[in-house]
Write an enzyme that holds these catalytic residues in place. Structure first.
Site, short mmCIF file in Angstrom:
data_model
loop_
_atom_site.label_atom_id
_atom_site.label_comp_id
_atom_site.label_asym_id
_atom_site.label_seq_id
_atom_site.Cartn_x
_atom_site.Cartn_y
_atom_site.Cartn_z
N GLY A 28 -13.07 -9.64 5.62
CA GLY A 28 -12.64 -10.86 4.92
C GLY A 28 -11.47 -10.65 3.97
CB ILE A 29 -10.81 -12.22 0.64
CG1 ILE A 29 -10.86 -13.69 1.12
CG2 ILE A 29 -9.81 -12.06 -0.50
CD1 ILE A 29 -11.40 -14.68 0.10
CG ASP A 74 -26.09 -1.71 -3.40
OD1 ASP A 74 -25.53 -2.75 -3.83
OD2 ASP A 74 -27.31 -1.64 -3.16
CG ASN A 101 -13.26 -9.10 -2.48
OD1 ASN A 101 -12.77 -10.21 -2.38
ND2 ASN A 101 -13.83 -8.47 -1.45
CB SER A 156 -15.60 -19.64 -5.88
OG SER A 156 -15.49 -20.66 -4.90
CE1 TYR A 169 -19.93 -16.97 -3.61
CE2 TYR A 169 -19.30 -19.27 -3.76
CZ TYR A 169 -18.96 -17.95 -3.58
OH TYR A 169 -17.64 -17.60 -3.39
CE LYS A 173 -18.32 -15.24 -6.20
NZ LYS A 173 -17.51 -14.02 -6.13
N PRO A 199 -10.18 -18.76 -5.40
CG PRO A 199 -10.73 -17.00 -3.99
CD PRO A 199 -11.11 -17.63 -5.29
N1 LIG Z 1 -13.75 -17.01 1.76
C1 LIG Z 1 -13.79 -18.02 0.88
O1 LIG Z 1 -13.69 -19.22 1.22
C2 LIG Z 1 -13.94 -17.75 -0.59
C3 LIG Z 1 -13.68 -18.80 -1.48
C4 LIG Z 1 -13.82 -18.57 -2.86
C5 LIG Z 1 -14.19 -17.31 -3.30
N2 LIG Z 1 -14.43 -16.31 -2.41
C6 LIG Z 1 -14.82 -15.00 -2.95
O2 LIG Z 1 -13.92 -14.00 -2.48
C7 LIG Z 1 -14.64 -12.79 -2.25
C8 LIG Z 1 -14.46 -12.34 -0.81
O3 LIG Z 1 -14.85 -13.39 0.06
P1 LIG Z 1 -15.02 -13.15 1.64
O4 LIG Z 1 -14.88 -14.46 2.30
O5 LIG Z 1 -14.19 -12.01 2.10
O6 LIG Z 1 -16.60 -12.71 1.66
P2 LIG Z 1 -17.46 -11.94 2.76
O7 LIG Z 1 -18.87 -12.37 2.59
O8 LIG Z 1 -16.83 -12.06 4.12
O9 LIG Z 1 -17.32 -10.40 2.33
C9 LIG Z 1 -18.03 -9.86 1.24
C10 LIG Z 1 -18.04 -8.35 1.34
O10 LIG Z 1 -18.80 -7.85 0.24
C11 LIG Z 1 -19.66 -6.84 0.72
N3 LIG Z 1 -20.83 -6.71 -0.15
C12 LIG Z 1 -21.86 -7.60 -0.29
N4 LIG Z 1 -22.76 -7.11 -1.13
C13 LIG Z 1 -22.30 -5.89 -1.57
C14 LIG Z 1 -22.80 -4.90 -2.45
N5 LIG Z 1 -23.98 -5.04 -3.04
N6 LIG Z 1 -22.05 -3.80 -2.66
C15 LIG Z 1 -20.86 -3.64 -2.05
N7 LIG Z 1 -20.35 -4.52 -1.17
C16 LIG Z 1 -21.06 -5.65 -0.94
C17 LIG Z 1 -20.05 -7.30 2.13
O11 LIG Z 1 -20.57 -6.22 2.91
C18 LIG Z 1 -18.71 -7.84 2.63
O12 LIG Z 1 -17.92 -6.81 3.20
C19 LIG Z 1 -16.09 -13.07 -2.64
O13 LIG Z 1 -16.29 -12.71 -3.98
C20 LIG Z 1 -16.19 -14.57 -2.48
O14 LIG Z 1 -17.21 -15.11 -3.30
C21 LIG Z 1 -14.31 -16.50 -1.07
#
Ligand SMILES: NC(=O)c1ccc[n+]([C@@H]2O[C@H](COP(=O)([O-])OP(=O)(O)OC[C@H]3O[C@@H](n4cnc5c(N)ncnc54)[C@H](O)[C@@H]3O)[C@@H](O)[C@H]2O)c1
Length: 263
Positions: A28-29, A74, A101, A156, A169, A173, A199
């Protein structure tokens, strides 16, 4: 007055050899952040719970001649974070930027808040809030030693909207916004900035159930720029906040959502 060498760093900010820890960068991001910072010459640490995806992102970066270190971490576990920090310090000797992130996000099911099991509520707060707190604590000794640091918390835009269906969630955030402001006040004297990026709905390679196709259309219609947001849309903001150019920007929440919200 700013001397010319510092002005050079502001006008042409370099991330070369900066050590940047990105939690949850296995997909992801975070994955796009890792690739982008590596492209800019930074040493990227992929601190990710999923060993396989962390290794895959590091391999992708190294194949493109970038510098990356995958460390299975973790963020809910202080011992795991300490171990990660020790490995980073042993490898690079310093830590410049932390991007908080990682979150429990794309795996969440939408449901009325009274139906969220207590165990899931606590797990989301543990990772998204406590994990962010623990990672910020862990990088402080290195950043204080250097009298330079950047902490970027991924909050978020859903908080501004009060989006229904995942109250744990949203609560987590919202906490990151307040935490970013307070951390910024506590860390300003150490020349460490703390900011939050908000975002909008960002569409990554990961399929998720938190946005239905109809909701996606509605979100796009709310934005000033009417197209789907991608992780690449967040890279410039993250790079600015990680660089010398943002030296006097701290405690801020920056919406990078195509103009969907104006908090
Ligand atoms: N995608 C969106 O629309 C969006 C919008 C607003 C905010 N965000 C924020 O941006 C960030 C990234 O979003 P995304 O879409 O890539 O999320 P995602 O769920 O695809 O990825 C999250 C990553 O965090 C890892 N993770 C989860 N728990 C963990 C832990 N305990 N220790 C280490 N790693 C852990 C997961 O394995 C995964 O690789 C997040 O904080 C999310 O809340 C995303």
């Amino acid at each position: 007055m700013t001397d010319n060498s510092n002005l050079q760093n502001i006008v042409f900010p370099s991330l070369k050899d900066r050590v940047i820890i990105i939690t949850g960068a296995g997909q992801g991001i975070g994955r796009v952040f890792a690739k982008s910072f590596a492209m800019a010459g930074a040493r990227v640490v992929i601190a990710e719970r999923n060993e396989k995806t962390a290794a895959a992102v590091a391999t992708e970066i190294m194949k493109a001649d970038g510098q990356a270190l995958a460390i299975t971490t973790d963020i809910a576990d202080p011992a795991s974070i300490d171990e990660m920090i020790k490995l980073v310090e042993d490898e690079y000797g310093h830590i410049d930027v932390l991007i908080n992130n990682a979150a429990i996000f794309s795996t969440l099911q939408m449901r009325p808040f009274e139906q969220i099991p207590l165990e899931e509520w606590e797990q989301v707060l543990r990772v998204n809030i406590t994990g962010t707190f623990l990672c910020a604590c862990a990088v402080l000794p290195a950043m204080r030693r250097a009298k330079w640091g950047r902490i970027i918390n991924m909050a978020s835009g859903a908080v501004s909207l009060g989006r229904p269906g995942y109250l744990h969630y949203i609560a987590s955030k919202s906490a990151l916004i307040g935490m970013s402001r307070s951390m910024a006040r506590e860390l300003g004297p150490d020349n460490i900035t703390v900011n939050a990026i908000l975002p909008g709905a960002t569409f990554t390679e990961i399929e998720r159930k938190t946005v239905t196709p109809q909701q996606k259309e509605r979100i796009i219609a709310m934005q000033c720029i009417p197209r789907a947001e991608t992780p690449e849309d967040l890279v410039g903001t993250a790079m600015f906040l990680a660089s010398e150019s943002s030296a006097f920007v701290t405690g801020q929440i920056i919406n990078a959502d195509g103009g969907a919200t104006h908090p």
